[in-house]
Design a protein around this motif. Structure first.
Motif, short mmCIF file in Angstrom:
data_model
loop_
_atom_site.label_atom_id
_atom_site.label_comp_id
_atom_site.label_asym_id
_atom_site.label_seq_id
_atom_site.Cartn_x
_atom_site.Cartn_y
_atom_site.Cartn_z
N THR A 197 -6.67 3.29 -5.26
CA THR A 197 -7.16 4.16 -4.25
C THR A 197 -8.65 3.93 -3.84
O THR A 197 -9.21 3.62 -4.59
N THR B 160 1.32 1.72 -2.44
CA THR B 160 1.96 2.24 -3.51
C THR B 160 1.09 2.99 -4.29
O THR B 160 1.85 3.70 -5.30
N GLY B 161 -0.04 3.22 -4.10
CA GLY B 161 -0.99 4.08 -5.13
C GLY B 161 -1.40 3.49 -6.10
O GLY B 161 -2.11 4.32 -6.90
N HIS C 258 -9.14 10.93 3.81
CA HIS C 258 -7.66 11.04 3.52
C HIS C 258 -7.42 12.47 2.78
O HIS C 258 -6.28 12.94 2.28
N GLN C 259 -8.37 13.29 2.20
CA GLN C 259 -8.31 14.50 1.64
C GLN C 259 -7.82 15.50 2.48
O GLN C 259 -8.20 15.33 3.81
N PHE D 121 -2.43 -0.44 -1.96
CA PHE D 121 -2.92 0.85 -1.36
C PHE D 121 -1.90 1.69 -1.03
O PHE D 121 -1.57 2.91 -1.15
#
Length: 82
Positions: A65, A61-62, A74-75, A59
């Motif tokens: 998602t 490190t991307g 998170h937006q 999570f």
């Protein structure tokens, strides 16, 4: 896709380990079986901690998602329409 596969396999191993511990706890009452119960539970706890760390790193490190309710938090906020 590989991240999801690793998580699913880890969850399956955790459930199998928990079932093994339950079997040894209920079926046999000897010292040897008690040690097998402890080993199975220790394996389950270790696997759970490793899975938690793996999900956290994925999570952070991307690589993973969130989708659903957590993704909305998170937006960036959307301006209201007038």
């Amino acid at each position: 896709m590989i991240i999801k596969s690793i998580v699913i396999i880890a969850f399956i191993l955790i459930i199998i380990s928990l079932g093994s511990a339950l079997f040894h706890l209920v079926k046999h009452k000897t010292q040897e079986q008690s040690e097998k119960t402890v080993k199975a539970l220790t394996f389950r706890i270790t696997l759970s901690i490793v899975l938690f760390i793996f999900i956290f790193i994925a999570f952070a490190t991307g690589m993973f998602t969130p989708h659903g309710l957590g993704a909305r938090m998170h937006q960036a906020p959307v301006a209201p329409v007038k």
